[in-house]
Design an enzyme around this catalytic site. Structure first.
Site, PDB file in Angstrom:
ATOM      1  N   ASP A  30       0.835  -1.210   0.000  1.00 55.46           N
ATOM      2  CA  ASP A  30       0.000   0.000   0.000  1.00 55.46           C
ATOM      3  C   ASP A  30       0.869   1.258   0.000  1.00 55.46           C
ATOM      4  OD1 ASP A  30      -2.304   1.472   0.006  1.00 55.46           O
ATOM      5  OD2 ASP A  30      -2.770   1.133   2.127  1.00 55.46           O
ATOM      6  N   ASN A  78     -10.769  -2.787  -6.055  1.00 55.58           N
ATOM      7  CA  ASN A  78      -9.996  -1.788  -6.794  1.00 55.58           C
ATOM      8  C   ASN A  78     -10.639  -1.368  -8.125  1.00 55.58           C
ATOM      9  OD1 ASN A  78      -6.745  -3.028  -5.665  1.00 55.58           O
ATOM     10  ND2 ASN A  78      -7.966  -1.338  -4.866  1.00 55.58           N
TER      11      ASN A  78
HETATM   12  C1  FPP Z   1      -2.108   0.176  -3.245  1.00 55.46           C
HETATM   13  O1  FPP Z   1      -1.564   1.469  -3.189  1.00 55.46           O
HETATM   14  C2  FPP Z   1      -1.553  -0.519  -4.362  1.00 55.46           C
HETATM   15  C3  FPP Z   1      -2.268  -1.087  -5.382  1.00 55.46           C
HETATM   16  C4  FPP Z   1      -3.721  -1.077  -5.487  1.00 55.46           C
HETATM   17  C5  FPP Z   1      -1.583  -1.730  -6.489  1.00 55.46           C
HETATM   18  C6  FPP Z   1      -0.445  -2.610  -6.131  1.00 55.46           C
HETATM   19  C7  FPP Z   1       0.375  -2.726  -7.319  1.00 55.46           C
HETATM   20  C8  FPP Z   1       1.705  -2.645  -7.373  1.00 55.46           C
HETATM   21  C9  FPP Z   1       2.624  -2.596  -6.231  1.00 55.46           C
HETATM   22  C10 FPP Z   1       2.320  -2.600  -8.684  1.00 55.46           C
HETATM   23  C11 FPP Z   1       2.816  -3.747  -9.325  1.00 55.46           C
HETATM   24  C12 FPP Z   1       2.510  -5.098  -8.911  1.00 55.46           C
HETATM   25  C13 FPP Z   1       2.888  -6.138  -9.651  1.00 55.46           C
HETATM   26  C14 FPP Z   1       2.644  -7.511  -9.231  1.00 55.46           C
HETATM   27  C15 FPP Z   1       3.565  -5.923 -10.924  1.00 55.46           C
HETATM   28  P1  FPP Z   1      -2.557   2.685  -3.328  1.00 55.46           P
HETATM   29  O2  FPP Z   1      -2.648   3.052  -4.758  1.00 55.46           O
HETATM   30  O3  FPP Z   1      -3.875   2.361  -2.694  1.00 55.46           O
HETATM   31  O4  FPP Z   1      -1.813   3.793  -2.526  1.00 55.46           O
HETATM   32  P2  FPP Z   1      -2.506   4.979  -1.705  1.00 55.46           P
HETATM   33  O5  FPP Z   1      -3.201   4.336  -0.537  1.00 55.46           O
HETATM   34  O6  FPP Z   1      -1.338   5.813  -1.297  1.00 55.46           O
HETATM   35  O7  FPP Z   1      -3.449   5.682  -2.622  1.00 55.46           O
END
Ligand code: FPP
Length: 252
Positions: A30, A78
């Site tokens: 996250d 998501n």
């Molecule tokens: C949450 O951070 C993250 C995600 C929903 C996506 C996770 C994906 C990756 C780490 C990228 C690549 C993964 C692979 C397997 C290639 P957020 O966007 O909710 O962060 P925030 O809470 O700061 O908005």
């Protein structure tokens, strides 16, 4: 002539081996969005930086002694994000698979995907299947990527399959116990996670591995995922080694 040096099959322990290392670590990655916003960049910039961290953490696993790594890449919730972000993430997953296949094969990483594939596009599903096949014989590290995954959704899908087996007479309802349901979960071949890590300062599990994490240890850390390093991962694995897990029993 000198006799040939005797071949040895004993694995050489890594100098980074962690005492008492968890066998299975699950990570809620996250903080990508906030990391990008802090730099005045679009959220997808953070997801791309996050993907680079995935490689570093996967590479660290065999050195520390982590045999199973399960990462939460995209949840069933998501889809509620903007169309631009969802499309960007799907493109990133396709690119990640295409770019990383060779590296993962060479490192002996076996990749599996969990989650419901029905909503994913055909090209991504094909790449996922190909990566699973290409790495099916690897045993060094088991990397599981949760994509369109939700713990409740997984239990609901498992229950549906279990009910079908009862209806068709393949399963006796009286025999159903807590060993039965896990056989229908997406994770049926994996051990339960020992340690669940969530980055970015949020202390919740957000529908991740609900059944499987019943007795896991948790680490909620402030670091945003794109800043999470091998060193911090190693420190969390070492700290797990000092924990006293009792699984509800009293230590004798
Ligand atoms: C949450 O951070 C993250 C995600 C929903 C996506 C996770 C994906 C990756 C780490 C990228 C690549 C993964 C692979 C397997 C290639 P957020 O966007 O909710 O962060 P925030 O809470 O700061 O908005």
């Amino acid at each position: 002539m000198e006799p040939a040096e005797k071949a040895t099959t004993t694995p050489v322990p890594s100098p980074d081996r962690v005492e008492g290392c968890p066998a299975h670590v699950a990570i809620i990655m996250d903080g990508n969005g906030r990391w990008a916003t802090q730099r005045g960049r679009p959220r997808l910039f953070g997801h791309h930086a996050g993907a680079k961290r995935v490689r570093e953490i996967v590479e660290a696993c065999p050195d520390f002694g982590v045999k199973y790594l399960t990462i939460f890449a995209f949840s069933t919730e998501n889809w509620k994000r903007t169309q631009v972000e969802v499309a960007g993430l799907m493109t990133l997953f396709r690119r990640y698979i295409t770019k990383e296949t060779r590296h993962l094969r060479e490192r002996g990483v076996r990749v599996r995907f969990i989650g419901d594939r029905v909503r994913l596009d055909e090209k991504l599903i094909r790449l996922m299947n190909e990566l699973e096949e290409a790495t099916a014989h690897n045993t060094n590290v088991h990397l599981t990527i949760a994509l369109n995954y939700g713990g409740r959704d997984e239990v609901a899908r498992a229950t549906q399959r279990l009910a079908m087996d009862v209806a068709s007479g393949r399963l006796d309802p009286d025999s159903v116990d807590e060993e039965t349901l896990p056989r229908y979960l997406d994770t049926y071949v994996l051990p339960d996670p020992d340690l669940v890590i969530r980055t970015s300062g949020e202390a919740r599990i957000s529908n991740f591995l609900l059944w499987q994490s019943a007795y896991a240890e948790y680490e909620f850390i402030d670091t945003l995922w794109p800043d999470f390093t091998r060193a911090e991962f190693g420190a969390l694995c070492a700290s797990y080694g000092g924990r006293d897990r009792r699984f509800g029993a009293v230590k004798t």
